[in-house]
Scaffold this motif. Structure first.
Motif, PDB file in Angstrom:
ATOM      1  N   LEU A 187      44.945 -29.718 -78.374  1.00  0.00           N
ATOM      2  CA  LEU A 187      44.871 -30.563 -77.047  1.00  0.00           C
ATOM      3  C   LEU A 187      45.665 -29.824 -76.022  1.00  0.00           C
ATOM      4  N   VAL A 188      46.661 -29.575 -76.248  1.00  0.00           N
ATOM      5  CA  VAL A 188      47.762 -29.009 -74.841  1.00  0.00           C
ATOM      6  C   VAL A 188      46.663 -27.776 -74.435  1.00  0.00           C
ATOM      7  N   PHE A 189      46.274 -26.737 -75.161  1.00  0.00           N
ATOM      8  CA  PHE A 189      45.603 -25.937 -74.852  1.00  0.00           C
ATOM      9  C   PHE A 189      44.408 -26.345 -74.118  1.00  0.00           C
ATOM     10  N   LEU A 190      43.852 -27.110 -74.637  1.00  0.00           N
ATOM     11  CA  LEU A 190      42.265 -27.697 -73.781  1.00  0.00           C
ATOM     12  C   LEU A 190      42.895 -28.311 -72.599  1.00  0.00           C
ATOM     13  N   PHE A 191      43.881 -29.106 -72.500  1.00  0.00           N
ATOM     14  CA  PHE A 191      44.517 -29.585 -71.339  1.00  0.00           C
ATOM     15  C   PHE A 191      44.742 -28.614 -70.223  1.00  0.00           C
ATOM     16  N   PHE A 192      45.138 -27.600 -70.586  1.00  0.00           N
ATOM     17  CA  PHE A 192      45.711 -26.394 -69.678  1.00  0.00           C
ATOM     18  C   PHE A 192      44.331 -25.727 -69.122  1.00  0.00           C
ATOM     19  N   LEU A 193      43.499 -25.722 -70.129  1.00  0.00           N
ATOM     20  CA  LEU A 193      42.065 -24.739 -69.671  1.00  0.00           C
ATOM     21  C   LEU A 193      41.284 -25.672 -68.806  1.00  0.00           C
ATOM     22  N   VAL A 194      41.405 -27.056 -68.980  1.00  0.00           N
ATOM     23  CA  VAL A 194      40.638 -28.067 -68.195  1.00  0.00           C
ATOM     24  C   VAL A 194      40.936 -27.848 -66.997  1.00  0.00           C
ATOM     25  N   VAL A 195      42.469 -27.945 -66.716  1.00  0.00           N
ATOM     26  CA  VAL A 195      43.007 -27.899 -65.351  1.00  0.00           C
ATOM     27  C   VAL A 195      42.748 -26.726 -64.480  1.00  0.00           C
ATOM     28  N   LEU A 196      42.902 -25.485 -65.302  1.00  0.00           N
ATOM     29  CA  LEU A 196      42.799 -24.134 -64.929  1.00  0.00           C
ATOM     30  C   LEU A 196      41.158 -24.219 -64.587  1.00  0.00           C
ATOM     31  N   GLY A 197      40.501 -24.382 -65.248  1.00  0.00           N
ATOM     32  CA  GLY A 197      38.838 -24.189 -65.031  1.00  0.00           C
ATOM     33  C   GLY A 197      38.515 -25.279 -63.980  1.00  0.00           C
ATOM     34  N   SER A 198      38.936 -26.616 -64.069  1.00  0.00           N
ATOM     35  CA  SER A 198      38.258 -27.428 -63.114  1.00  0.00           C
ATOM     36  C   SER A 198      38.603 -27.193 -61.672  1.00  0.00           C
ATOM     37  N   VAL A 199      39.939 -26.433 -61.680  1.00  0.00           N
ATOM     38  CA  VAL A 199      40.499 -26.316 -60.385  1.00  0.00           C
ATOM     39  C   VAL A 199      40.317 -24.984 -59.931  1.00  0.00           C
ATOM     40  N   PHE A 200      41.021 -24.187 -60.677  1.00  0.00           N
ATOM     41  CA  PHE A 200      40.953 -22.697 -60.098  1.00  0.00           C
ATOM     42  C   PHE A 200      39.599 -22.054 -60.239  1.00  0.00           C
ATOM     43  N   GLY A 201      39.190 -22.291 -61.679  1.00  0.00           N
ATOM     44  CA  GLY A 201      37.840 -21.752 -61.734  1.00  0.00           C
ATOM     45  C   GLY A 201      36.797 -21.881 -60.544  1.00  0.00           C
ATOM     46  N   LYS A 202      36.608 -23.203 -60.457  1.00  0.00           N
ATOM     47  CA  LYS A 202      35.543 -23.605 -59.422  1.00  0.00           C
ATOM     48  C   LYS A 202      36.122 -22.976 -57.869  1.00  0.00           C
ATOM     49  N   ARG A 203      37.438 -22.802 -57.640  1.00  0.00           N
ATOM     50  CA  ARG A 203      37.773 -22.091 -56.446  1.00  0.00           C
ATOM     51  C   ARG A 203      37.455 -20.647 -56.523  1.00  0.00           C
ATOM     52  N   LEU A 204      37.775 -20.033 -57.616  1.00  0.00           N
ATOM     53  CA  LEU A 204      37.363 -18.621 -57.813  1.00  0.00           C
ATOM     54  C   LEU A 204      35.791 -18.517 -57.349  1.00  0.00           C
ATOM     55  N   ILE A 205      34.817 -19.406 -58.250  1.00  0.00           N
ATOM     56  CA  ILE A 205      33.635 -18.971 -57.816  1.00  0.00           C
ATOM     57  C   ILE A 205      33.185 -19.471 -56.403  1.00  0.00           C
ATOM     58  N   SER A 206      33.910 -20.400 -56.015  1.00  0.00           N
ATOM     59  CA  SER A 206      33.478 -20.656 -54.346  1.00  0.00           C
ATOM     60  C   SER A 206      34.089 -19.616 -53.427  1.00  0.00           C
ATOM     61  N   ASN A 207      35.188 -18.986 -53.950  1.00  0.00           N
ATOM     62  CA  ASN A 207      35.626 -17.840 -53.188  1.00  0.00           C
ATOM     63  C   ASN A 207      34.637 -16.767 -53.324  1.00  0.00           C
ATOM     64  N   LEU A 208      34.056 -16.551 -54.204  1.00  0.00           N
ATOM     65  CA  LEU A 208      33.085 -15.458 -54.767  1.00  0.00           C
ATOM     66  C   LEU A 208      31.983 -15.597 -53.813  1.00  0.00           C
ATOM     67  N   HIS A 209      31.418 -16.673 -53.921  1.00  0.00           N
ATOM     68  CA  HIS A 209      30.291 -17.116 -52.809  1.00  0.00           C
ATOM     69  C   HIS A 209      30.564 -16.781 -51.425  1.00  0.00           C
ATOM     70  N   ASP A 210      31.835 -17.345 -51.298  1.00  0.00           N
ATOM     71  CA  ASP A 210      32.134 -17.150 -49.749  1.00  0.00           C
ATOM     72  C   ASP A 210      32.467 -15.744 -49.386  1.00  0.00           C
ATOM     73  N   LEU A 211      32.885 -14.977 -50.226  1.00  0.00           N
ATOM     74  CA  LEU A 211      32.772 -13.483 -50.053  1.00  0.00           C
ATOM     75  C   LEU A 211      31.716 -12.735 -49.737  1.00  0.00           C
ATOM     76  N   TYR A 212      30.631 -13.037 -50.909  1.00  0.00           N
ATOM     77  CA  TYR A 212      29.270 -12.433 -50.733  1.00  0.00           C
ATOM     78  C   TYR A 212      28.478 -12.919 -49.459  1.00  0.00           C
ATOM     79  N   ARG A 213      28.772 -14.288 -49.302  1.00  0.00           N
ATOM     80  CA  ARG A 213      28.139 -14.629 -47.990  1.00  0.00           C
ATOM     81  C   ARG A 213      28.533 -14.045 -46.823  1.00  0.00           C
ATOM     82  N   GLY A 214      30.049 -13.751 -46.596  1.00  0.00           N
ATOM     83  CA  GLY A 214      30.736 -13.543 -45.654  1.00  0.00           C
ATOM     84  C   GLY A 214      30.279 -11.870 -45.510  1.00  0.00           C
ATOM     85  N   LYS A 215      29.998 -11.146 -46.763  1.00  0.00           N
ATOM     86  CA  LYS A 215      29.407  -9.860 -46.595  1.00  0.00           C
ATOM     87  C   LYS A 215      28.153  -9.657 -46.177  1.00  0.00           C
TER      88      LYS A 215
END
Length: 404
Positions: A157-185
């Motif tokens: 449960l603790v690791f699931l909590f940790f992964l959900v927070v990372l995935g839902s926030v940082f993961g989405k942000r990483l995907i968004s940044n990659l899209h912004d990077l390719y769009r900027g390119k």
């Protein structure tokens, strides 16, 4: 102004990301406390510590929403969060507690605010974990409040909590940044293509305008009866054509920064021979130029210099004759230096003639253009006719140069 705007944008993005992290972490801690209390039957004070951690994350969210540009409250709240995570780790297995991984959320948040803050949080986490290892016997009195046999489920449960927070926030942000990077390119490539097309159009229009000037000079020449004036007009016309050729070659190339100079000199020399002597002349051209590419800031003044030397040879060196040879060679001397040898086997001119006092515009231009190229002109008296050895450097800047 642009730098401040970008800094403000980065600060707002970091604040927004930290707000999302705090919100998801607060909700996760509440859910973890409820599941641990009702389903895993953990003992106190673990559920209360999880609720306290949820409140700390909630306070973080509130302060970031209210004071996004003031990191001090955020730092103080994170300090409390570190203590609570340390306490939860003591009551869930000590150094083997899965809750130690939650330190990573604080460290990532610190690096988002400032690198030095992230380093501080990292040092704090290392200090807490090190104390758990070094003073392990002293912490044995803190018994695990997780029910025996349910430790693996709690860890999951603790690791699931940790992964959900990372995935839902940082993961989405990483995907968004990659899209912004390719769009900027893609936008940069599109702008570069548009700029290249505009630059091509500029060269094309400059070439057309110069050809218009050349045509006007030719038309003006038809109305002139004085041979000396007509000669001056035709010389000016040849100088205009010399510049137009550079812009035409740049327009035709993929690389707009330079031209292939051997082809340019061959075309220029052929044009000058036909323009001055006609198409039936026996004037020979001996051109020895390797495959070298020169930028427009070098190609234009060097082309004008060659134009003057060849024109003088055709008009004065071979005056009254239709036979002779003009030689042009170019070789690279060092990384930026070149040597141009240009001459003819005509009658030449007196050795004591000084270009500074001479009335010859062509002779003055040869020396002034070589100075523009940061070069020098030496007359080679060992050969018949008029021969020059010109050393110059490739011009890599784009300043305004005067030929006066």
């Amino acid at each position: 102004m642009e730098k401040k705007r970008k800094h403000l944008q980065r600060s707002q993005d970091a604040s927004h990301l930290l707000q999302n992290t705090s919100l998801f972490a607060a909700i996760g801690c509440v859910l973890l406390a409820a599941v641990s209390w009702y389903f895993l039957e953990v003992l106190q004070p673990l559920p209360l510590l999880l609720i306290a951690l949820a409140l700390i994350f909630g306070l973080q969210f509130a302060f970031l929403r209210r004071f996004p540009e003031k990191p001090l409250p955020y730092l103080l709240i994170n300090g409390l969060g570190y203590l609570v995570v340390f306490g939860i780790s003591l009551y869930t297995g000590g150094v083997s507690s899965p809750f130690i991984s939650v330190f990573a959320l604080f460290i990532l948040g610190g690096y988002l605010v400032k690198t030095s803050i992230g380093n501080l949080y990292l040092a704090g986490a290392v200090l807490f974990i090190g104390s758990l290892l070094i003073f392990h016997p002293a912490f044995e009195s803190f018994e695990s409040t997780v029910t025996v046999g349910k430790e693996p489920l709690f860890s999951a449960l603790v690791f699931l909590f940790f992964l959900v927070v990372l995935g839902s926030v940082f993961g989405k942000r990483l995907i968004s940044n990659l899209h912004d990077l390719y769009r900027g390119k893609e936008e940069m490539e599109q702008k570069a293509n548009e700029k290249e097309m505009l630059l091509k159009e500029v060269h094309h229009r400059v070439k057309n305008n110069l050809q218009t000037v050349s045509s006007l000079l030719r038309m003006q020449g038809r109305a002139v009866e004085d041979p000396h004036t007509l000669s001056q007009i035709r010389s000016s016309q040849n100088r205009v054509v010399c510049m137009a050729m550079v812009h035409e070659m740049l327009y035709m190339r993929e690389d707009l920064s330079c031209i292939e100079y051997s082809t340019y000199v061959q075309q220029l020399a052929d044009y000058l021979v036909k323009s001055v002597k006609g198409s039936d002349t026996d004037i020979r051209l001996r051109i020895d130029i390797p495959e070298v590419e020169l930028g427009i800031d070098t190609a234009l003044p060097l082309g004008l210099l060659i134009n003057e030397a060849v024109t003088n040879a055709l008009k004065y060196g071979f005056e009254g004759r239709d036979t002779g040879e003009i030689s042009i060679s170019l070789e690279k001397e060092d990384e930026q230096g070149y040597v141009l040898r240009i001459g003819d086997d005509g009658v030449g001119y007196p050795e004591n003639m000084d270009y500074k006092t001479s009335k010859s515009l062509g002779l003055k231009l040869i020396h002034n253009l070589s100075r523009q190229l940061k070069g020098s002109v030496i007359r080679d008296l060992s050969k018949r006719g008029t021969n020059y050895i010109i050393r110059f450097e490739e011009v890599r800047q784009d300043p305004f140069h005067s030929m006066a």
